[in-house]
Design an enzyme around this catalytic site. Sequence first.
Site, PDB file in Angstrom:
ATOM      1  N   GLY A 270       7.772   4.960  -1.161  1.00  0.00           N
ATOM      2  CA  GLY A 270       8.111   5.131   0.176  1.00  0.00           C
ATOM      3  C   GLY A 270       9.518   4.669   0.754  1.00  0.00           C
TER       4      GLY A 270
ATOM      5  CB  SER B 269       5.659   9.447  -3.730  1.00  0.00           C
ATOM      6  OG  SER B 269       5.357   9.050  -2.629  1.00  0.00           O
ATOM      7  CB  ALA B 270       9.691   7.784  -1.646  1.00  0.00           C
TER       8      ALA B 270
ATOM      9  CG  ASP C 288      -0.535  13.950  -1.467  1.00  0.00           C
ATOM     10  OD1 ASP C 288      -0.651  13.198  -0.292  1.00  0.00           O
ATOM     11  OD2 ASP C 288       0.497  13.920  -2.141  1.00  0.00           O
TER      12      ASP C 288
ATOM     13  CG  HIS D 117       0.684  10.166  -2.525  1.00  0.00           C
ATOM     14  ND1 HIS D 117       1.242  11.479  -2.168  1.00  0.00           N
ATOM     15  CD2 HIS D 117       1.570   9.435  -2.702  1.00  0.00           C
ATOM     16  CE1 HIS D 117       2.751  11.265  -2.127  1.00  0.00           C
ATOM     17  NE2 HIS D 117       2.879   9.816  -2.445  1.00  0.00           N
TER      18      HIS D 117
END
Length: 357
Positions: free
Chosen positions: A100, A176-177, A284, A314
Amino acid sequence: MQCSMLNTMSTETASSNLTVNPLEYLQITLNPDGTLDRDRFIFPDTSAAPDPTPPTGPVLSKDVPINPSHKTWARIFLPHHARSCSEEKLPLIVYYHAGGFILGSPASNIFHEFCITLAHELSAVVVSVKYRLAPEHRLPTAYDDAVEALHWVKTTQDEWLANHADISTCYLMGTSAGGNLAFHAGLRASAVHKDLELLKIRGLILHHSFFGGTRTPSELRLANNHMLSLATSDLMWELSLPIGVNRDHEYCNPTVDGGSNLSEGVNKMRSLGWRLLVIGCDGDPLIDRQVELVKLLKEKGLKVVSDFTEGGYHAIEIMEPDKNEPLVQALKSFMSTPVTGQGVVGPPDGVSTQNVA
């Protein structure tokens, strides 16, 4: 920035049924000065293992500095067999970790083990990048670090990269990020591709990529998802976006205004023959975001391979390594597409999609 900022979300982001406390879930503390205390972060660090004698497993790893003034560095993962086959150059994956934008590093055990899997199963050299984290360093700092890492890869005299990595066959990958990072780094790198010279990027791999914006049905359906709740993603964006912007900023939502901010970068990616692999699952909360991005990029003429599956959650392959075989097969298929010159030769439309949303 004070702790009270967590209660200042815009009305657009507000939701009355969020039950997850993201600070408790992530085991972090937001300090009054706007920094994070990450000492309780649940994923411990793992040391690199560079010594080939005695053998330490199928993959060696070592840490090397990128920009000491920024405290950025990379962990390089090299398949053990490459040490005894110096004539063979292996594909290069530049990997950006999840978290994140606020947590983690290449040393975090889950990302370390995932990169070992990538290097071993794909017979590739993996460079996992340590970029600066928010809120101490808000976006676009991580994007700056992501691109600086590419220039470092091009110029470094590191023995492992010089002797074993084929920098003319490079992929940018992130989870993800990190998927968001790979995408934005790709947009920037396409604009300066002549400066990167011998580092030829063949494509981007966006694994459960982290994007946001106005609420989507999948986000509302999975608002209290055990892996990535809305409250958690809201906190991550609140801490990582530039102060004063909302989640429809282009860093968070590249599809805003029909992707008008992407046009130049996408056109350059297309002219360079790059392909994208977008991986996700309908467990997700971000699946709608990923499907929307695939649709937009295809409309803009990019060759996109999408691999959307049912179930899961996720970043499931990071959390449950025994379930990463389908991902490995998707990566092998994507990376085995023949390439010539700066472009990529593949199926006429370069698209293989299973729709689940």
